[in-house]
Design an enzyme around this catalytic site. Structure first.
Site, short mmCIF file in Angstrom:
data_model
loop_
_atom_site.label_atom_id
_atom_site.label_comp_id
_atom_site.label_asym_id
_atom_site.label_seq_id
_atom_site.Cartn_x
_atom_site.Cartn_y
_atom_site.Cartn_z
N ASP A 74 -1.81 6.02 -5.07
CA ASP A 74 -2.24 5.30 -4.00
C ASP A 74 -2.72 3.86 -4.36
O ASP A 74 -3.87 3.52 -4.98
CB ASP A 74 -3.45 6.07 -2.93
CG ASP A 74 -3.92 5.08 -2.11
OD1 ASP A 74 -3.07 4.10 -1.57
OD2 ASP A 74 -4.79 5.38 -1.18
N ASP A 134 0.87 -1.16 0.12
CA ASP A 134 0.02 0.17 0.08
C ASP A 134 0.93 1.30 0.02
O ASP A 134 1.52 1.54 1.04
CB ASP A 134 -0.87 0.01 1.36
CG ASP A 134 -1.69 1.05 1.23
OD1 ASP A 134 -2.17 1.65 0.30
OD2 ASP A 134 -2.07 1.58 2.47
#
Ligand SMILES: *[C@@H]1O[C@H](CO)[C@@H](O)[C@H](O)[C@H]1NC(C)=O
Ligand SMILES: *[C@@H]1O[C@H](CO)[C@@H](O)[C@H](O)[C@H]1NC(C)=O
Ligand SMILES: *[C@@H]1O[C@H](CO)[C@@H](O)[C@H](O)[C@H]1NC(C)=O
Ligand SMILES: *[C@@H]1O[C@H](CO)[C@@H](O)[C@H](O)[C@H]1NC(C)=O
Length: 404
Positions: A291, A106
């Site tokens: 992201d 992530d």
């Protein structure tokens, strides 16, 4: 709510899937990690959107609950929707010998935490955990602990260890691994997730006293302080690479953009949008972050409205852009950077999913966010080869062959 506690929520809540990716060892100091989609994965588009808004601490618009298939209070995240929210997981080994866990890589968070033999039985459930006692190299960091508080006020916390990690055949030595002792039910309800592997630029982990973030430690041990993402649309051969740029994954020059000064995420500005075929250009400055932990592309309402103004049948319903699934194909969406690079997100990528409650209505993968910066999640990242250049404090993009 401090942003720092909010973003990890989405890290966990974002994209999803089954695991067992293929590893490929390319050179001793660089590696690639496969990403596989879960074939049994059903999308919950409104759920994804809701989670993204919550992750980034954005107020949930009125009426949003009418559209989402999540029942009850929009602040509730049901157990079942968690699974549907996770699309990509990678296998990472912990300890000596390595014990492999499915983790979410992530770029929107900085902590590396996993379920372990210390996790309370009720929180652990039936999932595989990292058995710390079985590692001959695990060292507890005395006096250190970690705690993350999520947007919904659920928490996870635990102890801190130093140990080796295997990422795609490369051993990261002396990584700071956060062992979860307590994990909230909202998090534990995803049985596939073994932990989170944060790659946010410049962000500190939630370990006190502070310890170096794992991705930093890893970068120092690689040939080149760089990693790349090549997410695939409806494909199983996406990958992260660490320590090298895979020239076979892009077809033209990588153009770099400096990160925002003092950036804690992979933040940069884009300077224009274009709706392909519509002669619609819109030039300004917008700050965005890349992201990997968010599935949608979330941009400012003015940009998003401009796009859907070119989709005749689109309507803004319950604070979400939707359109009839049988309408004509959506136009491609271009994003321009100050360095002259223009990225093109194919219209079919923006046809995100049909609604579970109303299968004739489709939801857009581009949605508005009322926030200081936009979020370029997987809908965008699937359309580019992205290079996260840690040493150069910059992010690079190149075009690639799509859908192959
Ligand atoms: C959404 O639901 C609320 C009540 O929950 C209702 O008052 C409102 O009219 C609904 N909006 C639409 C567009 O259906
Ligand atoms: C941990 O060690 C025990 C005892 O040797 C063994 O039975 C068990 O399978 C090991 N577990 C893992 C996950 O390595
Ligand atoms: C980036 O865009 C923001 C507006 O979103 C602007 O305030 C800022 O000055 C821009 N930064 C650079 C380096 O151009
Ligand atoms: C959107 O995708 C669905 C399949 O998920 C397809 O049936 C539909 O025709 C597409 N609609 C548009 C407008 O592209």
């Amino acid at each position: 709510m401090p942003a720092i506690v909010v973003w990890l929520l989405l890290a966990i809540l974002a994209l999803a899937a089954g695991a067992s990716p293929a590893h490929r060892k390319l050179s001793p100091r660089s590696m690639s990690l496969g990403l596989e989609r879960n074939p049994g994965y059903a999308r919950d588009g409104p759920g994804q959107y809701l989670r993204a808004l919550k992750k980034w601490g954005v107020e949930i618009p009125n009426g949003f609950s009418n559209l989402t298939s999540i029942r009850g209070d929009v602040g509730d995240i049901t157990a079942s929707s968690f699974n549907h929210d996770r699309e990509f997981l990678s296998r990472v080994g912990f300890g000596t010998p390595f014990q492999y866990m499915n983790v979410d890589l992530d770029t929107g968070s900085a902590d590396v935490w996993v379920y372990t033999s210390e996790t309370k039985a009720v929180d652990r459930g039936g999932r595989a955990v990292w058995v710390i006692e079985n590692s001959t190299t695990a060292k507890r960091v005395p006096g250190a602990d970690w705690k993350i508080e999520y947007g919904d006020e659920s928490t996870a916390n635990g102890n801190v260890y130093i140990d080796n990690i295997d990422v795609g055949g490369f051993t990261v030595k002396d990584a700071v691994v956060e062992s979860a002792v307590e994990v909230s039910p909202l998090l534990t309800s995803d049985p596939y997730l073994g932990g989170i592997f944060g790659l946010a630029y410049g962000h500190r982990s939630q370990v006190y006293p502070h310890q170096p973030a794992v991705w930093r430690t890893m970068m120092q041990q690689l040939d080149k302080q760089v990693f790349t993402t090549d997410f695939k649309w409806h494909g199983d051969d996406g990958a992260f690479t660490f320590g090298y740029i895979d020239e076979s994954r892009h077809i033209d020059e990588i153009k770099y953009t400096p990160l925002k000064p003092g950036a804690i995420f992979w933040s940069f500005n884009f300077t224009g949008i274009h709706i392909v075929g519509q002669n619609l250009w819109y030039l300004s400055q917008w700050e965005v972050i890349a992201d990997t932990g968010t599935s949608l592309m979330l941009l400012s309402p003015d940009v998003v409205n401009t796009y859907y103004s070119a989709v005749p049948a689109a309507r803004f319903e319950d604070s979400t852009w939707v359109f009839p699934c049988n309408s004509s194909p959506l136009p491609d969406f271009e994003i321009g950077l100050a360095n002259g690079w223009v990225g093109r997100v194919p219209g079919r990528y923006i046809n995100y999913t049909s609604l579970q409650d109303d299968p004739k209505t489709c939801m857009g993968g581009l949605q508005p966010i009322d926030h200081p910066f936009g979020i370029l999640g997987a809908v965008f990242l699937k359309s580019v080869y992205a290079v996260y250049d840690v040493a150069g404090s910059r992010i690079g993009f190149a075009h690639k062959n799509l859908d192959i």
